[in-house]
Design a protein around this motif. Structure first.
Motif, PDB file in Angstrom:
ATOM      1  N   TRP A  65      12.297  38.324 -27.343  1.00  0.00           N
ATOM      2  CA  TRP A  65      12.752  36.944 -27.140  1.00  0.00           C
ATOM      3  C   TRP A  65      13.586  36.750 -25.875  1.00  0.00           C
ATOM      4  CZ3 TRP A  65      13.064  38.736 -32.389  1.00  0.00           C
ATOM      5  CH2 TRP A  65      12.165  38.102 -33.255  1.00  0.00           C
ATOM      6  N   ARG A 111      15.617  31.090 -30.073  1.00  0.00           N
ATOM      7  CA  ARG A 111      14.471  31.046 -30.978  1.00  0.00           C
ATOM      8  C   ARG A 111      14.587  32.080 -32.099  1.00  0.00           C
ATOM      9  NH1 ARG A 111       9.871  32.477 -28.422  1.00  0.00           N
ATOM     10  NH2 ARG A 111      10.786  32.956 -26.393  1.00  0.00           N
ATOM     11  N   THR A 139      19.259  28.525 -22.477  1.00  0.00           N
ATOM     12  CA  THR A 139      17.983  28.507 -23.195  1.00  0.00           C
ATOM     13  C   THR A 139      18.227  28.296 -24.683  1.00  0.00           C
ATOM     14  OG1 THR A 139      17.040  30.062 -21.598  1.00  0.00           O
ATOM     15  CG2 THR A 139      15.889  29.828 -23.701  1.00  0.00           C
ATOM     16  N   ALA A 166      10.111  31.274 -38.842  1.00  0.00           N
ATOM     17  CA  ALA A 166      11.249  30.430 -39.196  1.00  0.00           C
ATOM     18  C   ALA A 166      11.263  30.179 -40.695  1.00  0.00           C
ATOM     19  CB  ALA A 166      11.168  29.105 -38.437  1.00  0.00           C
ATOM     20  N   GLN A 212      15.079  26.379 -38.841  1.00  0.00           N
ATOM     21  CA  GLN A 212      14.584  26.274 -37.466  1.00  0.00           C
ATOM     22  C   GLN A 212      14.021  27.580 -36.923  1.00  0.00           C
ATOM     23  OE1 GLN A 212      18.466  23.967 -36.160  1.00  0.00           O
ATOM     24  NE2 GLN A 212      17.039  24.008 -34.458  1.00  0.00           N
ATOM     25  N   VAL A 213      14.691  28.687 -37.239  1.00  0.00           N
ATOM     26  CA  VAL A 213      14.336  29.970 -36.612  1.00  0.00           C
ATOM     27  C   VAL A 213      14.445  31.106 -37.626  1.00  0.00           C
ATOM     28  CG1 VAL A 213      15.181  29.235 -34.340  1.00  0.00           C
ATOM     29  CG2 VAL A 213      16.720  30.469 -35.894  1.00  0.00           C
ATOM     30  N   ALA A 268      16.175  33.845 -25.106  1.00  0.00           N
ATOM     31  CA  ALA A 268      16.138  32.924 -26.248  1.00  0.00           C
ATOM     32  C   ALA A 268      16.668  33.601 -27.511  1.00  0.00           C
ATOM     33  CB  ALA A 268      14.720  32.426 -26.473  1.00  0.00           C
ATOM     34  N   SER A 269      17.605  34.535 -27.338  1.00  0.00           N
ATOM     35  CA  SER A 269      18.185  35.283 -28.457  1.00  0.00           C
ATOM     36  C   SER A 269      19.658  34.928 -28.613  1.00  0.00           C
ATOM     37  CB  SER A 269      18.065  36.791 -28.224  1.00  0.00           C
ATOM     38  OG  SER A 269      16.739  37.194 -27.994  1.00  0.00           O
TER      39      SER A 269
END
Length: 389
Positions: free
Chosen positions: A314, A198, A195, A265, A225-226, A317-318
């Motif tokens: 998250w 994020r 994944t 972000a 981005q994040v 997605a971490s």
């Protein structure tokens, strides 16, 4: 001027195995108390108790300490002025700066790290506060132990005296204080999550300010981005200044987290000193949550609360990075993050000031990579560019 020099009777293999400590503080009460705490430990030897930085500079070569506890505010020659002179005379000296929690002293302490100090320790503002602070005593003893033992291992055994006792076997470090990394089996690595992350989460402690500065300065594209969330074991005021330093190093917005603010972000959030920073989802938006709860792993802020909450927000997605630091804070949170599908990168032992926190996650089999500090930002950048191996 007060001196405590080892006697000839202590020049034995056991004495050579102890971490040699020089205490430098203009308060007779404080330096006497610190010296007594250290002398109570079987693996320490206090070789001098001095009033000024000038005395320390004049005697460091003769006393040959492994560790110096150096006060910042002293007459004749203060700590920040004495630091480069001490390191010029003894390059492998471990210097721990001691300072009260003022903005000036926090600035000086962080400057000292850039000049070669190994770490700092916040000191209560009064002699009475030093006397009654169990946290200060515990933190001081542990910093001296971990940093001193690491330096002794890097340096090798201290030479034997000219006339050693006959048939006396060489002694290693006391087993009770041996670090968990000694003779540890190779760490098993896990596959990275498939994944796309994020969020980037970073935990650090001893040696962390220097490591964070190096990593954050190279993460420009990732920060765009994040969001990036950092927990560094630090007291109030110190975290404020750390955020300012990281902002200058990265050219990005870096500041202490504020309760209830959205996590977006392009920003780096640093856990404020003396409070735990977590995250939660409100109206489908991640937000900062500050909780003034009990110490976690003897720390506040602690890494575990941030990672545990991030796993809930998250999940897979971490991406988490555990940098240099004492203890095992972050291991529990990393385990929950991995169970939720996320990935962990740890700093390797050779580049860590202390391989406690990164070692704990590595030896628990939670890591997808264990890297030298200079390679961590590069790896993180590649992951956020789509690399999954």
């Amino acid at each position: 001027m007060a001196l405590a020099v080892t006697s000839a009777s202590k020049t034995t293999s056991a004495a050579r195995d102890r971490v040699r400590v020089m205490v430098v503080d203009d308060s007779v009460v404080v330096r006497g108390l610190i010296a007594r705490w250290l002398e109570e430990q079987p693996d320490f030897e206090v070789v001098a108790s001095l009033r000024t930085g000038q005395e320390a500079v004049d005697q460091v070569e003769r006393l040959d300490p492994d560790v110096a506890i150096l006060d910042i505010e002293m007459p004749v020659l203060d700590g920040i002025s004495a630091l480069p002179q001490l390191l010029a005379k003894k390059r492998d000296l471990v210097v721990i700066m001691a300072s009260t929690l003022t903005r000036h002293n926090a600035e000086v302490s962080l400057k000292a790290l850039s000049l070669g100090a190994a770490d700092y320790i916040p000191k209560p503002e009064t002699a009475r506060g030093v006397t009654t602070s169990a946290d200060f005593k515990r933190d001081l003893v542990e910093k001296v132990r971990h940093l001193g033992q690491r330096r002794r291992r890097m340096r090798g055994p201290r030479p034997a005296p000219a006339t050693p006792a006959p048939s006396a076997p060489a002694l290693g470090r006391p087993a009770v204080h041996a670090l968990a990394t000694d003779k540890a089996p190779p760490c098993k690595l896990r596959p990275f999550s498939h994944t796309m992350p994020r969020v980037l989460l970073i935990g650090s402690s001893t040696g962390g300010p220097q490591a964070l500065n190096e990593v954050i300065a190279q993460l420009g594209r990732v920060i765009d981005q994040v969001p990036v969330l950092i927990t560094q074991h630090m007291p109030p005021t110190f975290t404020t200044i750390l955020a300012e330093h990281l902002s200058r190093a990265s050219g990005k917005t870096v500041r202490e987290g504020v309760d209830g603010e959205p996590v977006v972000a392009g920003r780096v959030y640093v856990a404020p000193g003396a409070i735990h920073m977590q995250v939660a989802r409100r109206d489908n938006q991640p937000v900062i949550v500050l909780r003034d709860g009990p110490l976690v792993n003897f720390c506040k802020p602690a890494v575990d609360p941030l990672l545990v909450s991030a796993a809930q927000v998250w999940g897979g997605a971490s991406l988490c990075v555990i940098l240099t630091g004492m203890g095992s804070d972050g291991a529990k949170g990393a385990a929950e993050l991995v169970a939720a599908g996320g990935s962990v990168i740890a700093q390797d032992e050779a580049s860590s000031v202390v391989w406690g926190m990164p070692g704990a996650v590595a030896q628990a089999g939670l890591c997808s990579a264990i890297l030298p500090l200079p390679q961590i930002a590069q790896k993180v950048t590649r992951i956020f560019s789509g690399e999954r191996s």
